[in-house]
Design a protein around this motif. Structure first.
Motif, short mmCIF file in Angstrom:
data_model
loop_
_atom_site.label_atom_id
_atom_site.label_comp_id
_atom_site.label_asym_id
_atom_site.label_seq_id
_atom_site.Cartn_x
_atom_site.Cartn_y
_atom_site.Cartn_z
N GLY A 47 1.08 -1.22 -0.44
CA GLY A 47 -0.16 0.11 -0.32
C GLY A 47 0.64 1.24 0.56
N ASN A 48 0.69 2.28 0.18
CA ASN A 48 0.82 3.72 0.19
C ASN A 48 1.48 4.08 1.21
OD1 ASN A 48 0.27 4.50 -2.51
ND2 ASN A 48 -1.32 4.60 -2.16
N HIS A 49 0.79 3.54 2.80
CA HIS A 49 1.22 3.86 3.87
C HIS A 49 1.06 2.15 4.54
CE1 HIS A 49 -0.15 8.26 4.34
NE2 HIS A 49 0.19 7.22 3.26
N ASN A 50 3.02 1.58 4.63
CA ASN A 50 2.29 0.44 5.71
C ASN A 50 3.34 0.46 6.57
OD1 ASN A 50 2.18 -0.89 2.78
ND2 ASN A 50 3.30 0.47 2.37
N PHE A 51 2.52 -0.89 7.36
CA PHE A 51 2.42 -0.67 9.08
C PHE A 51 3.82 -2.38 8.87
CE2 PHE A 51 2.72 -3.39 12.18
CZ PHE A 51 3.62 -2.49 13.99
N ILE A 52 5.13 -2.14 8.68
CA ILE A 52 5.41 -4.58 9.16
C ILE A 52 6.49 -4.00 10.27
CG2 ILE A 52 7.48 -5.35 7.88
CD1 ILE A 52 6.76 -2.08 7.06
N ASN A 53 6.09 -5.09 10.91
CA ASN A 53 6.06 -6.31 12.24
C ASN A 53 6.37 -7.89 11.74
OD1 ASN A 53 6.61 -8.01 14.43
ND2 ASN A 53 4.83 -7.05 15.20
N PRO A 54 7.90 -7.87 10.78
CA PRO A 54 7.94 -8.80 9.67
C PRO A 54 8.12 -9.86 11.47
CG PRO A 54 10.13 -7.19 10.60
CD PRO A 54 8.98 -6.46 10.56
N PRO A 55 7.98 -11.51 10.68
CA PRO A 55 9.04 -12.25 11.28
C PRO A 55 10.22 -12.06 12.13
CG PRO A 55 7.66 -13.25 9.90
CD PRO A 55 7.86 -11.96 9.81
N TYR A 56 10.09 -12.37 12.99
CA TYR A 56 11.39 -12.15 13.32
C TYR A 56 13.09 -13.32 13.42
CZ TYR A 56 10.56 -7.69 15.92
OH TYR A 56 10.30 -6.66 17.17
N SER A 57 12.43 -14.07 12.60
CA SER A 57 14.33 -14.82 12.31
C SER A 57 14.45 -14.47 11.14
CB SER A 57 13.23 -16.46 11.61
OG SER A 57 12.32 -16.02 10.33
N VAL A 79 6.96 1.44 7.48
CA VAL A 79 6.95 1.31 9.54
C VAL A 79 7.06 0.68 10.01
CG1 VAL A 79 6.18 3.27 11.22
CG2 VAL A 79 5.87 4.58 9.56
N LEU A 80 8.25 -0.21 9.84
CA LEU A 80 9.24 -1.26 10.24
C LEU A 80 9.27 -1.51 12.71
CD1 LEU A 80 10.47 -0.57 7.78
CD2 LEU A 80 10.76 -2.82 8.10
N LEU A 81 8.31 -2.31 12.41
CA LEU A 81 8.65 -2.69 14.37
C LEU A 81 9.55 -3.39 13.83
CD1 LEU A 81 8.13 -2.72 17.28
CD2 LEU A 81 6.06 -4.28 16.82
N SER A 130 13.63 -3.08 21.16
CA SER A 130 12.32 -2.78 19.85
C SER A 130 12.54 -0.84 19.65
CB SER A 130 11.29 -3.26 19.95
OG SER A 130 10.97 -4.41 20.57
N MET A 131 12.21 -1.12 17.85
CA MET A 131 13.29 -0.28 17.66
C MET A 131 11.95 0.20 16.12
SD MET A 131 16.83 0.06 15.55
CE MET A 131 16.76 -1.62 14.50
N ILE A 132 11.37 1.73 15.60
CA ILE A 132 10.89 1.62 14.59
C ILE A 132 11.94 2.67 13.53
CG2 ILE A 132 8.66 3.24 14.43
CD1 ILE A 132 7.72 1.09 16.15
N VAL A 133 11.40 1.68 12.64
CA VAL A 133 12.41 2.54 11.95
C VAL A 133 11.33 3.19 11.01
CG1 VAL A 133 13.75 1.91 9.79
CG2 VAL A 133 14.54 0.90 12.65
N ILE A 134 11.67 3.90 10.34
CA ILE A 134 10.55 4.52 8.79
C ILE A 134 11.52 5.08 7.94
CG2 ILE A 134 8.96 6.92 8.76
CD1 ILE A 134 9.43 6.80 11.63
N PHE A 135 11.07 4.79 6.48
CA PHE A 135 11.87 4.67 5.49
C PHE A 135 10.24 5.30 4.55
CE2 PHE A 135 13.88 -0.43 5.63
CZ PHE A 135 15.12 0.70 5.93
N ASP A 136 10.51 6.23 4.27
CA ASP A 136 9.64 7.15 3.54
C ASP A 136 10.30 7.66 2.34
OD1 ASP A 136 7.14 9.19 2.98
OD2 ASP A 136 7.35 10.43 5.14
#
Length: 140
Positions: A47-57, A79-81, A130-136
């Motif tokens: 999408g245009n505004h994405n939330f990503i909490n990926p698997p941590y492997s 926006v990644l967690l 944890s950290m929030i990383v923003i790619f914009d």
């Protein structure tokens, strides 16, 4: 001493309060890796505004970080967690040079999921900060 023989699961849900706080700020329209997804978020347009909490492997986490960077280069917000891992190559070579912002969260996030004993939990802290990383890419 930690039992290294325990099976660790990759499917942990973002706490609703944390997601809602970020959603109010960023107005998400897509989550490419929701818990128990019936699609592969790595093989589709986001999408245009994405939330990503990926698997941590490691391999899956890195794949979602690379995909988020690629999607941001198409003019999208990602926006990644992520777990804090500032000594890694991906942090120094991909995240730092491409991020708009990094926010380190105070305290450990209490994810929801099945623990190593097979119990549903929502009050146990993750193993990492944890950290929030923003790619914009919207400003490009």
């Amino acid at each position: 001493m930690k039992n290294r023989n325990l099976i660790h699961k990759d499917d942990w849900k973002t706490p609703k309060e944390l997601y809602n706080k970020l959603d109010r700020e960023f107005n998400f329209d897509f989550d490419p890796c929701p818990l128990h997804a019936d699609f592969n978020g790595l093989q589709m347009e986001w999408g245009n505004h994405n939330f990503i909490n990926p698997p941590y492997s490691r391999k899956l986490k890195e794949a979602f970080i690379f995909k988020a960077l690629t999607e941001s280069q198409k003019g999208k917000l990602c926006v990644l967690l992520l777990p804090v891992s500032t000594s890694t190559k991906i942090f120094h070579n991909i995240i730092l040079p491409n991020k708009k912002d990094i926010r380190f969260l105070k305290g450990r996030v209490k994810f929801e999921g099945i623990n190593t004993k097979g119990e549903q939990v929502s009050n146990k802290c993750g193993m990492h900060d944890s950290m929030i990383v923003i790619f914009d890419g919207r400003d490009q």
